[in-house]
Design an enzyme around this catalytic site. Structure first.
Site, PDB file in Angstrom:
ATOM      1  N   HIS A  66       1.831   0.953   5.221  1.00 23.44           N
ATOM      2  CA  HIS A  66       3.002   1.415   5.972  1.00 23.44           C
ATOM      3  C   HIS A  66       3.529   2.762   5.467  1.00 23.44           C
ATOM      4  O   HIS A  66       4.291   3.429   6.164  1.00 23.44           O
ATOM      5  CB  HIS A  66       4.111   0.346   5.982  1.00 23.44           C
ATOM      6  N   ASP A 109      -1.410  -4.827   3.938  1.00 26.10           N
ATOM      7  CA  ASP A 109      -0.565  -3.635   3.816  1.00 26.10           C
ATOM      8  C   ASP A 109      -1.043  -2.728   2.683  1.00 26.10           C
ATOM      9  O   ASP A 109      -0.259  -2.290   1.841  1.00 26.10           O
ATOM     10  CB  ASP A 109       0.905  -4.026   3.626  1.00 26.10           C
ATOM     11  N   SER A 193       7.739   1.905  -2.232  1.00 33.73           N
ATOM     12  CA  SER A 193       6.559   1.305  -1.607  1.00 33.73           C
ATOM     13  C   SER A 193       5.281   2.032  -2.011  1.00 33.73           C
ATOM     14  O   SER A 193       5.201   3.263  -1.929  1.00 33.73           O
ATOM     15  CB  SER A 193       6.687   1.350  -0.082  1.00 33.73           C
ATOM     16  N   THR A 209       5.988  -3.371  -2.628  1.00 31.88           N
ATOM     17  CA  THR A 209       5.736  -3.311  -1.188  1.00 31.88           C
ATOM     18  C   THR A 209       6.967  -3.543  -0.325  1.00 31.88           C
ATOM     19  O   THR A 209       7.216  -2.798   0.613  1.00 31.88           O
ATOM     20  CB  THR A 209       4.638  -4.330  -0.804  1.00 31.88           C
TER      21      THR A 209
END
Length: 225
Positions: A66, A109, A193, A209
């Site tokens: 992301h 992710d 992140s 995350t």
């Protein structure tokens, strides 16, 4: 006979002490920061900023998907810079390298990047691959760039380890994620992140995350495994 018995006890005691010393090495926060921060990067795209870390001498950097996501694909404009070893130098004034996406895993992710030019960095973040070294209650350190606070260090504990944990999506219509995650109370915020979650031996136990938006101090990192 008594001498032999006492000698055996002393030998066992010595072996236990040596083993305990080897297994209980604990680096201080400043030592851990000094070892891992130079391998930690600021990732900048046209859509935002995040963190990441260098994992080998082939210029590979890992981060969250992301962080480099752009709509339903990935950003074509990814730049990154390493946390400076000289505290007088600000990372925003450091050299930024162009990077490209090698592969990504939407489910977990995760994303793997490669820096497209030679780098001077010699510090590599070492992943802790042995899951037996990941324990509830152990210290957990984080480095990243929360809310524009660059190359920031925080410390907390491993709160729990969750296998096949499901989270997301981050936005309506986005991806649901599933992976083994480390729950921690180590402070992280947007901008952390993709950055490293680190144990006392300066090895990476996870990638910071996401946070629980309905709580305080309930944060998650995708496990290094």
């Amino acid at each position: 006979g008594a001498f032999g018995e006492h000698l055996s006890i002393v030998k066992d005691l010595r072996e236990n002490i040596v083993s305990a010393i080897k297994s209980s090495y604990r680096g201080t926060g400043s030592e851990i920061y000094k070892k891992v921060a130079p391998a930690t990067v600021l990732i900048r795209t046209s859509d935002g900023r995040g963190s990441g870390f260098l994992i080998d001498n082939k210029n590979h950097v890992v981060t969250n998907y992301h962080v480099i996501q752009s709509g339903k694909t990935v950003s074509s404009n990814i730049m990154l810079a390493f946390c400076p070893t000289d505290p007088k130098i600000k990372i925003v004034n450091a050299h930024f390298y162009d990077a490209s996406v090698v592969k990504y895993d939407k489910k977990r992710d995760l994303a793997l990047l490669k820096i497209n030019s030679p780098i001077n960095n010699t510090t590599i973040a070492v992943l802790e691959a042995d899951e037996s070294n990941l324990l509830v209650g152990m210290d957990a350190h984080a480095i990243g760039h929360p809310l524009g606070r660059y190359c920031t260090y925080t410390k907390g504990y491993v709160s729990q380890i969750e296998e096949s944990f499901v989270w997301g999506p981050y936005e309506p219509g986005g991806n649901r994620h599933r992976a083994t995650v480390v729950q921690t109370d180590t402070a992280i915020n947007p901008g952390n992140s993709g950055g490293p979650l680190i144990n006392d031996r300066a090895k990476i136990i996870g990638m910071n995350t996401f946070i629980d938006p309905e709580a305080q101090g309930i944060n998650f990192a995708v496990a290094s495994s």
